[in-house]
Design an enzyme around this catalytic site. Sequence first.
Site, PDB file in Angstrom:
ATOM      1  N   HIS B 247       0.824  -1.202   0.000  1.00  0.00           N
ATOM      2  CA  HIS B 247       0.000   0.000   0.000  1.00  0.00           C
ATOM      3  C   HIS B 247       0.862   1.257   0.000  1.00  0.00           C
ATOM      4  O   HIS B 247       0.574   2.231  -0.681  1.00  0.00           O
ATOM      5  CB  HIS B 247      -0.901  -0.019   1.235  1.00  0.00           C
ATOM      6  CG  HIS B 247      -1.927   1.065   1.253  1.00  0.00           C
ATOM      7  ND1 HIS B 247      -3.214   0.874   0.853  1.00  0.00           N
ATOM      8  CD2 HIS B 247      -1.832   2.362   1.619  1.00  0.00           C
ATOM      9  CE1 HIS B 247      -3.880   2.002   0.958  1.00  0.00           C
ATOM     10  NE2 HIS B 247      -3.070   2.933   1.432  1.00  0.00           N
ATOM     11  N   HIS B 317     -10.632   3.220  -1.673  1.00  0.00           N
ATOM     12  CA  HIS B 317     -10.842   2.702  -0.329  1.00  0.00           C
ATOM     13  C   HIS B 317     -11.703   1.449  -0.446  1.00  0.00           C
ATOM     14  O   HIS B 317     -12.844   1.412  -0.009  1.00  0.00           O
ATOM     15  CB  HIS B 317     -11.492   3.759   0.563  1.00  0.00           C
ATOM     16  CG  HIS B 317     -10.853   3.838   1.904  1.00  0.00           C
ATOM     17  ND1 HIS B 317     -11.554   3.823   3.073  1.00  0.00           N
ATOM     18  CD2 HIS B 317      -9.554   3.902   2.256  1.00  0.00           C
ATOM     19  CE1 HIS B 317     -10.707   3.889   4.091  1.00  0.00           C
ATOM     20  NE2 HIS B 317      -9.492   3.950   3.628  1.00  0.00           N
TER      21      HIS B 317
END
Lengths: 272, 984
Positions: B247, B317
Amino acid sequence: MVTDMKPQALILTGFGINCDAETAQAFERAGASAERVHLNDLAADPAMLERFQILAVPGGFSFGDDVASGRILANRLRYRLGEALQGFVAEGKLAIGICNGFQVLVKLGMLPFSDGAFRQDVTVTHNDSGRFEDRWVALERDPATPCVWLHGIERIELPIRHGEGKFIPRDDATLAALQAGGQIALRYASRQGSGPARGAYPDNPNGSTDDVAGICDPSGRIFGLMPHPEAYLDRLNHPRWTREDLPEEGAGLQLFRSAVDFAAKELIGAKV
Amino acid sequence: MAERIEVAIQPGRKDPAGLAVKQRIADDLGIHIADARVIEIFTIDAALAPDELERARTELFTDPIIQESAANRALARDFDYVVEVGFRPGVTDNVGRSAAEGLRDTIGRDLQDGEAVYTAQQYVLQGVDQSTAEHIARKLLANDLIEQWTVKSPDELAAIAGGPLLGLPVVTDRSDPAVHEIELEIPDTALEALSRDMMLALDLREMQAIQGYYRDAAVQAVRKEAGLPAKPTDIELEILAQTWSEHCKHKIFAATIEYTDPEGKTRTIDGLFKNYVKATTDEVAKRVDWLVSVFHDNAGLIRFDDDYLFALKAETHNSPSALDPYGGAMTGIVGVNRDILGAGMGCKCIFNTDVFCFASPFHEGEIPARLLHPRRVLRGVHRGVKDGGNESGIPDINGAIVFHERFLGKPLVFCGTGGLIPTTVDGKPSHEKEALPGDLIVMAGGRIGKDGIHGATFSSEELHEGSPATAVQIGDPITQKKMADFILEARDLGLYNNITDNGAGGLSSSIGEMANGPGGATIHLDKCPLKYAGLAPWEIFLSEAQERMTLAVPEEKIAAFLDLAKRREVEATVIGEFTDSGQLACTYGGKLIGSLDMAFLHDGVPKMQLKAELAPEAPQPAIVVEDNDFTEDLEAVLGSLNVCSKESFVRMYDHEVLGQSVLKQFQGAEEDGPGNAGVIRPVPGSNKGIAVACGIAPKYSDLDCYAMMACSIDEAVRNLVAVGAKMGTIAGLDNFCWPDPVESEKTPDGRHKLAQLVRCCEALYDTCVAYDIPLISGKDSMKNDYKIGDTKISIPPTVLFTAAAVIDDVRKCVSMDVKRPGDVVYVLGETRDELGGSEYATVKGLAGGRAPQVDAKANRKRYEQLAQAIDAGLVASCHDISDGGLAAALAESAFGGGYGMEIDIAPLCADGLSAAAALYSESQGRFVVTVAEDKAAAFEAALAATRIGTVTAASTFTVTASKTSIVSSDISTLKAAWQEPLQW
């Protein structure tokens, strides 16, 4: 005694108010001098109010609309600035609440303010649709209204952007008194023809009793409305500007000019 | 004792919340109940005197006009069952937080530590039995991950006598505050197990790199000197895992890839990011002069005019939104807002964009374990983005909702934000910022809780059985709005040297990055304000609790900074200082508990070595369209999920706050035609504007990933050109969402998926360079798979391409709706037989075919000519042709303008193109344009345009091919077909 002869407008900010910039811009373009003031700075120095002729509570989501729209901000104004606000309106100064600001003034009891006491007599609550909506509506002024914010306006198109805009009076007598006094200054109107929306969605976007979009106090100097006049200051803000001939100036500006002109004449002119 | 206040709409009055619940139970579960009403529950966990309780009930919680309320007494009456839903401990309760502020005002004193207000909802249901009530609770009203719920009968409720139905959601878990040493001198299999058990998401080579660091004698000397143990402490491993997560580190885009191309030739690619993404910008930067700051900040910054810079960023998200759609999506939108607030010296957010990908809300198959029905995901995600954006006062001006069955495994939630900042702030260039040694580290905004711990590592994995509940956060827009207002004030006063947001990885990430400038930082974790006691030191450092910014404040300005924060009711705390020690160090209780070499932390992660090769292509059958009812087909295409109107969702976003709106999402005679790009004019008094659009085409991925990328870019560009944007002014953002492309036991087809990524990157470079679009920021999310048991669902490879352009004069912008009868209708661009992946093929159930190919060179010329024609005022309306092809674009333009059309497609079919392809092929680079008759000659002289019909006063919509009428309908019928499916 006053070097700046422009009416002074205080635009409240903080805690989720979010239309303060364009509201300040509207007052400036209407000829006032606008100052954005954080609620806490005002609460720390309530006497500051004395140098303003106009108080605006802009739209937004004060405290996230949590518990009920406008409620927590209204309480904070009452507890911390109640006296200063009493003095402000007693001097015949002007106030406006737009969208969330209208919800605040209603819950604070500064509207409809029928007998001059801060007491909640009406409410604005969840739309019949159960949802927040952004859409343009047509509005018509009550010809008999004393509202000083609506001079020069008979019919106007503006956007509404709210989830809690349904106007409900305490009872039929309250409604009748408001109607009789011209305090129901602005009503949702039919978009196709003319005349009131008569409760029909989406012309009346929220199910407001008597198509109420905005109300004023008996003097017409305190005004609150759900639609956003500060969002229509220019032709390009209108949803159909690419297909209709519209004046360069957005119709919403007239509302601010109406009040600023009134303040210049009645509140500043009178003093000098 | 906790006091319980119940608030309800007075009996006899309409209860909109109750009616909405009843409707959703019918729509989503197919259960028709007699009645539903909603009671709001406020539990005040504070010592209140009786008169204080009464004042709170009447002055704060109850509307005297329409509500009734009671303290410690049940209001529910006339029901079969009530369902009460409240939060689990530690879950963000925004209404409770606001209520506590209101309570403080009402009783005139602060609440004590530990005192709080909690909220819950009670649903009062009529016409249900117990098992139905439980079913409704589980499937609709509550999310077990974040909420607790109970069902009570009238007798049971009476027995409780006004007392609590659910436990108080107080966090009582206490993490071990001790700092542990971790043994790394263990066999490789144990290292892998350690990574798994600690949820580090590091592979063996990475664990070995860490092992090697601690074996280094120089490192050991430094540790001994500092009084640290030889072995790593838990916080050190957690910091490394977070910093090295996919990430945060984008390891796949940095990897060395051995790529075998479709011709069988093998070559080595030393980093996709470097060779394709950054290379694009480097190349285009030779030809555009408005780039200011790209790639290294929280968002890209470009020049808007002489006085302002424009910032743009989009984020995803996905994983949190799969688990808790509302909280996950809301966190997405307020999170990307903070990227803008943390770009340069702090930009003001001026618009949001949102693009969602879901499976069909009408999905009828089984829902695999731990997944939610797409309908519920759609509702929750939309509501989260709506609340997050609206409450923040940021207009949503562009977006899309895209459907594909494989998004069942993971929904995609893209949130974008644009911002503006004066070119100079406090006399200095606003895009430059640097913390200096000695600057204080200040955390401002919300407090730290256990929310979001391991969020960064969690989103670097597929969704699995053990995915942690703590990975979910709920955004708090009002706390953030207060903070954002405060920061812009502090910025203009010049009170800080650097700013960044706390997102993935929390303080560990924000301070770790900011410390690169001065060369080190020391953080005192016991100084960090917590939501509740009981967090381990490493949890404090890693928590992804929202609404926080990290700032570098010089010593001499700290008093002014903290004073302003106090006056704005924003919590700001000094938690450490920047140093030039070369170490990222943490203390707790005055003791050093971890310290890492900055160079190793940021550059020590070993480069991944990956292999990529496309699987042999199965020959695709050609699409053959046989007999048709083209009128019926047109209605079906207009009503398909990817084409149909999303107006009821878009109307729920505030798209006009800030007063800058020029072109809204819905346009035309009745303000319901679908616009191409959002246009705003952000600086009062100036007619300069910003246009924003997006392109996304996962439907082509299975056929051709190169085409998917090229089509996504082309769609975004077309949308901008259609409103009047000029080539050479467009900036792009690439947001990749991929299924795991790393070959492994659980991903046997990793090489193919990685090769698809390579093809996609090639298209990104080729197309952007051809169009002169620099990529100013971007993001990748590389683990969009679901795997539980034998069920694996991988999303189709997807890239959202967001494009924005500065418009010189917004008064010249054009909308999509036809303007007046008699205007000439043109199609621009070549229509080819490209039905593969089209909406038409989907509606007709036709597999195979060829995905549209983008001829960027030819398109660019057309786009330049069209922009000139728009600038010259020749164009009455312009609509991009994309999903649904020419037929859908024509119909939308017609009903948007409220007039009919007479169309003859013969000119398109001259070279043997079938009528079906002419109408429904999704060939790129095309527009429907209408032009007033008296300007037609000038328009035709300006560019190559194919005249195919006229706008008519009558409301009929007809299409003729080879002198035969093939479509005969009416704009009201077509509009109804287009609006009906998602008119929620």
